[in-house]
Every structure is written in C-alpha cells, then in structure tokens.
Motif scaffolding. Structure first.
Motif, PDB file in Angstrom:
ATOM      1  N   UNK A 277       0.832  -1.214   0.000  1.00  0.00           N
ATOM      2  CA  UNK A 277       0.000   0.000   0.000  1.00  0.00           C
ATOM      3  C   UNK A 277       0.866   1.263   0.000  1.00  0.00           C
ATOM      4  N   UNK A 278       1.942   1.260   0.796  1.00  0.00           N
ATOM      5  CA  UNK A 278       2.823   2.430   0.833  1.00  0.00           C
ATOM      6  C   UNK A 278       3.464   2.676  -0.524  1.00  0.00           C
ATOM      7  N   UNK A 279       3.967   1.608  -1.130  1.00  0.00           N
ATOM      8  CA  UNK A 279       4.703   1.741  -2.381  1.00  0.00           C
ATOM      9  C   UNK A 279       3.809   2.275  -3.502  1.00  0.00           C
ATOM     10  N   UNK A 280       2.548   1.881  -3.501  1.00  0.00           N
ATOM     11  CA  UNK A 280       1.628   2.342  -4.547  1.00  0.00           C
ATOM     12  C   UNK A 280       1.323   3.834  -4.438  1.00  0.00           C
ATOM     13  N   UNK A 281       1.707   4.461  -3.327  1.00  0.00           N
ATOM     14  CA  UNK A 281       1.552   5.902  -3.198  1.00  0.00           C
ATOM     15  C   UNK A 281       2.614   6.657  -4.000  1.00  0.00           C
ATOM     16  N   UNK A 282       3.588   5.926  -4.544  1.00  0.00           N
ATOM     17  CA  UNK A 282       4.674   6.551  -5.300  1.00  0.00           C
ATOM     18  C   UNK A 282       4.723   5.917  -6.688  1.00  0.00           C
ATOM     19  N   UNK A 283       3.869   6.384  -7.598  1.00  0.00           N
ATOM     20  CA  UNK A 283       3.737   5.753  -8.923  1.00  0.00           C
ATOM     21  C   UNK A 283       5.017   5.773  -9.749  1.00  0.00           C
ATOM     22  N   UNK A 284       5.913   6.718  -9.481  1.00  0.00           N
ATOM     23  CA  UNK A 284       7.154   6.737 -10.254  1.00  0.00           C
ATOM     24  C   UNK A 284       8.042   5.545  -9.896  1.00  0.00           C
ATOM     25  N   UNK A 285       7.999   5.127  -8.634  1.00  0.00           N
ATOM     26  CA  UNK A 285       8.739   3.927  -8.247  1.00  0.00           C
ATOM     27  C   UNK A 285       8.100   2.677  -8.837  1.00  0.00           C
ATOM     28  N   UNK A 286       6.772   2.676  -8.907  1.00  0.00           N
ATOM     29  CA  UNK A 286       6.071   1.542  -9.524  1.00  0.00           C
ATOM     30  C   UNK A 286       6.427   1.453 -11.000  1.00  0.00           C
ATOM     31  N   UNK A 287       6.482   2.594 -11.684  1.00  0.00           N
ATOM     32  CA  UNK A 287       6.834   2.596 -13.101  1.00  0.00           C
ATOM     33  C   UNK A 287       8.276   2.139 -13.303  1.00  0.00           C
ATOM     34  N   UNK A 288       9.153   2.548 -12.403  1.00  0.00           N
ATOM     35  CA  UNK A 288      10.554   2.113 -12.474  1.00  0.00           C
ATOM     36  C   UNK A 288      10.634   0.597 -12.343  1.00  0.00           C
ATOM     37  N   UNK A 289       9.885   0.045 -11.411  1.00  0.00           N
ATOM     38  CA  UNK A 289       9.848  -1.411 -11.252  1.00  0.00           C
ATOM     39  C   UNK A 289       9.378  -2.082 -12.532  1.00  0.00           C
ATOM     40  N   UNK A 290       8.344  -1.539 -13.152  1.00  0.00           N
ATOM     41  CA  UNK A 290       7.817  -2.126 -14.385  1.00  0.00           C
ATOM     42  C   UNK A 290       8.822  -2.056 -15.529  1.00  0.00           C
ATOM     43  N   UNK A 291       9.578  -0.963 -15.610  1.00  0.00           N
ATOM     44  CA  UNK A 291      10.564  -0.830 -16.677  1.00  0.00           C
ATOM     45  C   UNK A 291      11.688  -1.850 -16.528  1.00  0.00           C
ATOM     46  N   UNK A 292      12.143  -2.053 -15.300  1.00  0.00           N
ATOM     47  CA  UNK A 292      13.204  -3.048 -15.071  1.00  0.00           C
ATOM     48  C   UNK A 292      12.695  -4.446 -15.430  1.00  0.00           C
ATOM     49  N   UNK A 293      11.486  -4.758 -15.015  1.00  0.00           N
ATOM     50  CA  UNK A 293      10.942  -6.092 -15.301  1.00  0.00           C
ATOM     51  C   UNK A 293      10.811  -6.306 -16.804  1.00  0.00           C
ATOM     52  N   UNK A 294      10.317  -5.312 -17.499  1.00  0.00           N
ATOM     53  CA  UNK A 294      10.175  -5.440 -18.950  1.00  0.00           C
ATOM     54  C   UNK A 294      11.533  -5.578 -19.630  1.00  0.00           C
ATOM     55  N   UNK A 295      12.510  -4.859 -19.154  1.00  0.00           N
ATOM     56  CA  UNK A 295      13.834  -4.881 -19.766  1.00  0.00           C
ATOM     57  C   UNK A 295      14.514  -6.241 -19.548  1.00  0.00           C
ATOM     58  N   UNK A 296      14.328  -6.826 -18.378  1.00  0.00           N
ATOM     59  CA  UNK A 296      15.049  -8.053 -18.017  1.00  0.00           C
ATOM     60  C   UNK A 296      14.268  -9.334 -18.309  1.00  0.00           C
ATOM     61  N   UNK A 297      12.931  -9.276 -18.246  1.00  0.00           N
ATOM     62  CA  UNK A 297      12.154 -10.502 -18.349  1.00  0.00           C
ATOM     63  C   UNK A 297      11.119 -10.501 -19.458  1.00  0.00           C
ATOM     64  N   UNK A 298      10.881  -9.363 -20.086  1.00  0.00           N
ATOM     65  CA  UNK A 298       9.899  -9.331 -21.156  1.00  0.00           C
ATOM     66  C   UNK A 298      10.467  -8.795 -22.457  1.00  0.00           C
ATOM     67  N   UNK A 299      11.800  -8.647 -22.501  1.00  0.00           N
ATOM     68  CA  UNK A 299      12.417  -8.067 -23.694  1.00  0.00           C
ATOM     69  C   UNK A 299      12.546  -9.077 -24.814  1.00  0.00           C
ATOM     70  N   UNK A 300      12.405 -10.379 -24.480  1.00  0.00           N
ATOM     71  CA  UNK A 300      12.548 -11.431 -25.490  1.00  0.00           C
ATOM     72  C   UNK A 300      13.984 -11.786 -25.764  1.00  0.00           C
ATOM     73  N   UNK A 301      14.904 -11.205 -24.949  1.00  0.00           N
ATOM     74  CA  UNK A 301      16.326 -11.503 -25.145  1.00  0.00           C
ATOM     75  C   UNK A 301      16.674 -12.814 -24.442  1.00  0.00           C
TER      76      UNK A 301
END
Length: 301
Positions: A277-301
């Motif tokens: 709940x605390x972390x969702x109050x900071x959407x920029x950190x949530x977006x950062x988490x999503x970018x790392x996940x996409x780069x490392x696990x959804x990039x298809x590399x």
C-alpha cells in the motif's frame, strides 16, 4: 645381591612410550577390513555439472522457476540476478540454500568451466559479483557514485530491509507465505520445520534490533521508516527513467527493484500488505519497477 640381580634381568622390560598408542590387535584387524578415509571438503554444490558453458547463479528459487529463469523471491538474490541481466551476462539459474553454498550465503556464481581449468571451479561470492558483471557484461553500465550512492543505499539496507524482514518473517499474517517460500521446500518433517521457522524468525528479529539499536521491535516505527525511504527514493528518481539521471540502469536500480518488485509481486500471497500500500503511493517507483521487469524478463532476449 646376585640373586636379586638375576631376578631383575629375568623381568621383561617395560614398553616404550611409542607402544602406548599402538592399536590393539582386534581393532587393527577391524580397520584393515574397514579402513578410515578422510574426504576433502565439498567445494561445489552436488548438482554442479563438470563442464559449464555459461555461468550458473545459485539463488533462493523453486526448481520450476529456476528452469524458467524467473526472478528469485529473495531480495539479496534478486538484486544480483537483475544486475547480471542488466549487465548482459548470460547465465543459468539453480535453486540452492545457504547450507549448500560454499560461501555460506546466497547468491554465489560458478563461472564457465573446463575440465583442466581449476580456477573455473572457484565460486564467485556476492562481494565480487559487481566486478564480474562489469568485466563480463556487454552494455556499458554507469560507474559507481561513491558517497552519494551510500546515503541512498542505507535507506534500502536499513529502513526498507527492516520493514521487509518484519513483514515476511515476523508478521503473523504472512506466516503461510514464509512457510511456503523457505520451509516447505526444505523438509516434510514437522520437528525440522518448527526448528527452521524458529531460526528464521529469531535471525530476522536479531537483525532488526541490531539495525535499529532498540530493545524491542516497533512495527509502526519500521513502517514509518520504510514509507519515508520510499518518499526519498521517489524524489531522487524524479521523472527520469533510471536513478541519478543515468542513461542505462545500474546496480542501484537493480537494488531498488529487488524490493519493489517483490512487494508488488501478485504471485506472492501477501496478507499483510502494508508495504504494498505504501509503495503504490509513489507511482514513479512503480513505473521504475515495471521498466526493469520489462527490460530483463519481457524483452525477449
């Protein structure tokens, strides 16, 4: 006197001191049939292949998830798993635990090996993984930021980590999650499970008390500190993609991700969701988490 002297000569001489340690005949015959052997210490996990064409990273993870290359459920392991991916190091995962680790802790990495290269059999401990990634990776990662970075790392190593330890290890609401992650895969014995559970909880409690320099754990204080840390991290990230205005994500990005991903991970059955709940109050950190996940696990590399 002559008779006395003859008597003394007739007596057998006492055994030499070296004879005191002579193995009795019955035991000697037994050891000949079953000789004692001294085995060398195990330097590598039992499941390590003799020849490794790519590095092998040993982390806390299920066997099934390891085969799929999914993120570890342990922040310390996930930090280095993510960093090596960001560095472009090709590696495979293996499930392990601290007791099976040659270094006594996870993660550790075994580099590629050849039968005649003894140096390739030496595990690389956590404190050398950053240099290994920089030396063996492909993209250019940002250089260390020195003392500026240390101030923000302390937020992760203390405030966020303390709240994480309490939430997972000591919060009664998450007892089932703790059991499923760290205890059930280890043994089916109830007494052993009870012992492991006690050890995990006790170690977490000691670590929190040592970090906070307090006599007792105050959950409200821990959560307040974690929220303040999230706010500070959100401020330093700002509207940039990566921390400290870097062109590419680096070790600090991987460290932040190791907590934010697991806190937001839908696959973990969190019952105590305070950190979520605390972390969702900071959407920029949530977006950062999503970018790392996409780069490392959804990039298809």
């Amino acid at each position: 006197m002559s008779s006395t002297a003859e008597g003394l000569k007739a007596r057998p001489r006492p055994q030499e001191a070296s004879d005191w340690f002579t193995i009795p005949a019955p035991l000697a015959r037994l050891f000949k049939k079953f000789p004692l052997l001294t085995y060398p210490p195990n330097e590598l996990p039992a499941r390590s292949p003799d020849i490794r064409h790519v590095p092998t990273l040993y982390v806390f993870i299920s066997d099934e998830d390891a085969l799929k290359g999914l993120p570890s459920f342990n922040p310390s392991c996930l930090k280095w798993q993510t960093f090596l991916k960001l560095a472009g190091v090709d590696f495979c995962l293996r499930s392990s635990n601290n007791h099976a680790s040659p270094t006594g802790a996870l993660p550790f990495l075994l580099p590629p090996s050849t039968p005649n290269d003894t140096r390739s059999q030496r595990p690389i401990a956590t404190n050398k993984l950053e240099q290994y990634g920089l030396d063996n990776g492909k993209p250019k990662l940002p250089e260390s930021l020195g003392t500026r970075l240390e101030a923000y790392e302390s937020l992760l190593d203390h405030r966020i980590r303390n709240a994480w330890l309490y939430t997972l290890y000591l919060s009664p609401a998450n007892a089932d999650l703790l059991t499923n992650l760290y205890i059930t895969p280890t043994t089916s014995s109830r007494p052993v499970r009870a012992t492991i559970l006690y050890q995990l909880k006790h170690a977490a409690e000691l670590e929190i008390l040592k970090s906070t320099s307090r006599d007792a754990i105050n959950p409200a204080h821990l959560y307040r500190g974690a929220k303040e840390a999230f706010r500070a991290l959100d401020g330093v990230l700002g509207d940039e993609e990566w921390f400290f205005q870097s062109a590419v994500p680096g070790l600090f990005d991987a460290t932040v991700f190791s907590y934010t991903h697991l806190i937001l991970h839908d696959g973990l059955a969190w019952e105590n969701r305070r950190l979520n709940d605390f972390l969702k109050e900071f959407p920029r950190l949530v977006s950062h988490r999503n970018r790392i996940f996409q780069r490392c696990w959804e990039s298809g590399e």
